[in-house]
Design an enzyme around this catalytic site. Structure first.
Site, PDB file in Angstrom:
ATOM      1  N   ASP A 197       0.814  -1.221   0.000  1.00 61.08           N
ATOM      2  CA  ASP A 197       0.000   0.000   0.000  1.00 61.08           C
ATOM      3  C   ASP A 197       0.846   1.270   0.000  1.00 61.08           C
ATOM      4  OD1 ASP A 197      -2.719   1.275   0.567  1.00 61.08           O
ATOM      5  OD2 ASP A 197      -1.522   2.064   2.210  1.00 61.08           O
ATOM      6  N   GLU A 218       0.520  -0.607  -5.069  1.00 63.98           N
ATOM      7  CA  GLU A 218      -0.513   0.423  -5.182  1.00 63.98           C
ATOM      8  C   GLU A 218       0.130   1.798  -5.321  1.00 63.98           C
ATOM      9  OE1 GLU A 218      -3.701   3.276  -3.349  1.00 63.98           O
ATOM     10  OE2 GLU A 218      -1.854   2.700  -2.344  1.00 63.98           O
TER      11      GLU A 218
HETATM   12  C1  GLC Z   1      -4.053   9.426  -3.273  1.00 59.23           C
HETATM   13  C2  GLC Z   1      -2.881   8.575  -3.055  1.00 59.23           C
HETATM   14  C3  GLC Z   1      -3.302   7.158  -2.936  1.00 59.23           C
HETATM   15  C4  GLC Z   1      -4.403   7.028  -1.911  1.00 59.23           C
HETATM   16  C5  GLC Z   1      -5.531   7.929  -2.174  1.00 59.23           C
HETATM   17  C6  GLC Z   1      -6.497   7.859  -1.045  1.00 59.23           C
HETATM   18  O1  GLC Z   1      -4.585   9.173  -4.511  1.00 59.23           O
HETATM   19  O2  GLC Z   1      -1.945   8.694  -4.100  1.00 59.23           O
HETATM   20  O3  GLC Z   1      -2.218   6.396  -2.555  1.00 59.23           O
HETATM   21  O4  GLC Z   1      -4.949   5.780  -1.941  1.00 59.23           O
HETATM   22  O5  GLC Z   1      -5.039   9.214  -2.298  1.00 59.23           O
HETATM   23  O6  GLC Z   1      -7.596   8.660  -1.290  1.00 59.23           O
HETATM   24  C1  GLC Z   2      -3.919   3.573   0.213  1.00 56.92           C
HETATM   25  C2  GLC Z   2      -5.336   3.089   0.430  1.00 56.92           C
HETATM   26  C3  GLC Z   2      -6.155   4.189   0.987  1.00 56.92           C
HETATM   27  C4  GLC Z   2      -5.520   4.715   2.234  1.00 56.92           C
HETATM   28  C5  GLC Z   2      -4.074   5.126   1.977  1.00 56.92           C
HETATM   29  C6  GLC Z   2      -3.341   5.375   3.252  1.00 56.92           C
HETATM   30  O1  GLC Z   2      -3.804   4.453  -0.816  1.00 56.92           O
HETATM   31  O2  GLC Z   2      -5.859   2.586  -0.748  1.00 56.92           O
HETATM   32  O3  GLC Z   2      -7.455   3.745   1.243  1.00 56.92           O
HETATM   33  O4  GLC Z   2      -6.236   5.817   2.693  1.00 56.92           O
HETATM   34  O5  GLC Z   2      -3.357   4.114   1.345  1.00 56.92           O
HETATM   35  O6  GLC Z   2      -3.000   4.149   3.871  1.00 56.92           O
END
Ligand code: GLC
Ligand code: GLC
Length: 628
Positions: free
Chosen positions: A268, A310
């Site tokens: 993540d 991710e």
């Molecule tokens: C942004 C971040 C992503 C995260 C998201 C959460 O797009 O790049 O990592 O999941 O915000 O809203």
């Molecule tokens: C990732 C997850 C998002 C979360 C963020 C912080 O982007 O998809 O839901 O808020 O990480 O952990």
């Protein structure tokens, strides 16, 4: 002939270590070679890898061998993913066992359990604020329950994916608590500053992820006298990946989870793992070195497990997560195809696929090494309009105007919009507005149903099936997000839950509608139509060998701005995939399709022949074709 003795585990380990050592040590040498304890670190890492291998259960070692022999296992067309919240889907882990027939009936061979490791109490950012990586969220069950479910999935040929948050831990994690108390070893696990001076200098070039409710990237704790790096929420403390000790800890956790039966580790928020003054501190080169090194570690000690990275970033920044340049074939096995998702929504709103064609052809190679995309239309997060000014400009649009249009369209305020969504994290400084909402509601179902609009309802159903047919054929593992196979609408009641009200992403994380699911079989409701349509798409995908992710995806110039087209260059013969992004009929010239390689004019998706009249195939609203 003498029979060979079974190869001892030690020998297999040695072979795998030799295979992946060149991917591992040079990365670590660059990252940590200058560290005074580097030699000791190397020894400890090697020991940790060997220990994890020794502890690995026999059935998983068997799976390791099987996947060594079938390294394309995750690229095959039989792969289809489903993303679920354990509590919202089945209350707890044990009850999931009773739902496996449902998943199999839908055609699912990969299940992503949303964050399931022990989170902090209260608001945990949907579980992404983890206080113990070696324990299951007690609300869902125990580690023993988890292993039972993992085994049951394995027996049915369903791979299990779980989240491993690499960028931060909860501030309640034992490391963070020790750091807060002043333990120097653990202080070095995080990024802590004595004054606001350095944080301020970093802030000059940083962006804000949660500008609304968690502004800034640092938090000041007067009680410990420190400014702590907190990119996301205040309770999520960024880890210091420049410390080799952090690398060691995470390797230990990663292999511990793989040994419990996890097939896919969803790493993540990886873009944020390395900090460099004067930059956005996203996707720095060291991030890719760390990720390649982590990948090498799992290939050595738990090779059945693969990594999903991710990184929800612009196209050019995303690709390296699948291994570019010297990392080719050595980094993530999977990464989210965020651009495909964004372009799907953009084309639906504009009824014009030119930007989609431009972006997907211009930035993405036709094939990847040892890797593929996780293709999706919706997930648990908001949609950020990752369309660059350059890409919009290439088509003569303004990037900021187009992004603003998309937000207005999908929150439903743009005149004539079919969508019903809601804003997420409006950034006053940049004008950036992200969107939350379920697939069905964004695709027009909520508005149409509430207006008792039969034509609008039908159009919404077709838009959902268009999306599922797109992600099932593009190349990669399609991920169906829980409830989207039943066209579930927005859950506006999230605003009544105190821990969720500040975070509109909960609007698209509804409880699973089991009533709709059990009625799905026969009735003509949107839920029934979408369920059967989605199941059909996944079944046809599984039956169409040429959709293997290893076959190139060539984006074509379509014969009309309402159509999106690509060719899957399969050795058995090309598959021409076509999608009508409009509510009108579109003409497909037969000569064009033949020129692009369609010979038999058989649609692999409906499994019926396609006929042209007067040299034209008439495509109904939101039609999708996989022409062989
Ligand atoms: C942004 C971040 C992503 C995260 C998201 C959460 O797009 O790049 O990592 O999941 O915000 O809203
Ligand atoms: C990732 C997850 C998002 C979360 C963020 C912080 O982007 O998809 O839901 O808020 O990480 O952990």
């Amino acid at each position: 002939m003498t029979k060979a003795a079974a190869m001892p585990g030690e020998e297999i380990f040695a072979l795998r270590l030799a295979r992946s050592a060149p991917d591992l040590w040079p990365m670590l040498e660059t990252l940590y070679g200058g560290h005074p304890d580097y030699a000791a670190f190397r020894t400890r890492l090697l020991k940790a890898l060997r220990k994890a291998w020794e502890d690995r259960p026999d059935d998983l070692k068997h799976l390791d061998l099987k996947r060594d022999l079938e390294p394309d296992w995750f690229q095959r067309p039989g792969m289809a993913g489903y993303v679920l919240y354990i509590d919202r889907f089945a209350e707890n882990l044990t009850n999931i066992l009773e739902k496996l027939d449902y998943l199999q009936d839908l055609g699912i061979t990969y299940a992503h359990f949303m964050p399931c490791l022990k989170p902090r109490a209260g608001d945990s950012d949907g579980g992404y604020s983890v206080m113990d990586y070696r324990r299951i969220n007690p609300a869902y069950g125990t580690m023993a329950d988890f292993e039972t479910v993992a085994r049951a999935l394995r027996e049915r040929g369903i791979s299990l994916c779980i989240d491993l948050v690499l960028n931060h831990t909860a501030k309640e994690h034992s490391w963070a608590k020790k750091a807060a108390k002043g333990d120097p070893k653990y202080r070095d696990y995080y990024l802590m500053f004595d004054s606001s001076e350095i944080p301020k200098r970093f802030e000059e070039s940083l962006v804000e992820v949660f500008p609304d409710n968690a502004p800034g990237n640092f938090t000041h704790y007067p009680e410990i006298g420190k400014w702590v790096w907190t990119t996301f929420n205040e309770h999520q403390w960024d880890l210091n990946w420049a410390n080799p000790q952090v690398f060691l800890e995470i390797v230990g956790i990663m292999l511990f989870l793989a040994n419990r039966g996890v097939d896919v580790l969803r790493l993540d928020a990886v873009a944020f793992m390395w900090k460099r003054m004067g930059t956005r501190c996203q996707s720095e080169p060291e991030v890719h070195m760390i990720l390649q090194a982590l990948r090498a570690c799992s290939r050595i000690a738990a090779p059945a497990a693969i990594h999903l990275e991710e990184a929800i970033v612009a196209p050019a920044e995303m690709l390296p997560y699948l291994g570019r340049g010297r990392h080719d074939g050595k980094e993530g096995n999977l990464a989210y195809h965020n651009s495909l998702m964004v372009q799907f929504w953009s084309s639906l709103a504009t009824r014009d696929t030119r930007l989609m064609t431009h972006v997907l052809r211009g930035h993405f190679p036709t094939r990847l090494t040892n890797a593929t995309y996780a293709t999706y239309i919706r997930c648990h997060d908001d949609i950020g309009w990752a369309v660059t000014d350059e890409d919009a400009g290439a088509l003569g649009f303004s990037g900021s105007a187009h992004r603003a249009f998309l937000s207005d369209f999908y929150d439903g305020t743009f005149p004539g919009s079919f969508a019903r969504g809601t804003l997420f994290q409006v950034n006053e400084a940049t004008g950036d507005k992200r969107i939350s909402g379920s697939f069905a509601s964004l695709a027009g179902l909520e508005k149409a149903v509430s207006a008792a609009d039969a034509a609008g309802t039908e159009a919404a159903v077709q838009r959902i099936l268009l999306g599922h047919a797109l992600i099932a054929s593009f190349g990669g593992i399609p991920l169906i997000y829980m409830g989207d196979e039943l066209a579930q609408l927005n859950d506006w009641s999230y605003a009544d839950v105190p821990a969720h009200a500040h975070d509109s992403r909960w609007i698209h994380r509804p409880q699973m509608d089991w009533t709709a699911a059990t009625q799905g079989e026969a009735d003509a409701t949107p839920a029934g139509l979408v369920f059967r349509g989605t199941r059909h798409i996944l079944a046809r995908r599984a039956a169409t060998a040429g959709l293997h992710a290893g076959n190139p995806t060539e984006i074509l110039s379509p014969p009309g701005a309402g159509l999106f087209a690509f060719r899957r260059a399969a050795p058995e013969g090309p598959i021409l995939c076509l999608f009508n992004f409009t509510e009108g009929w579109q003409n497909l010239p037969e000569t064009w399709a033949r020129h692009m390689g369609a010979r038999g004019f058989h649609d692999a998706l409906s499994d019926t022949p396609v006929t042209a009249h007067h040299g034209v195939v008439a495509l109904p609203p939101y039609a999708r074709l996989w022409l062989l």
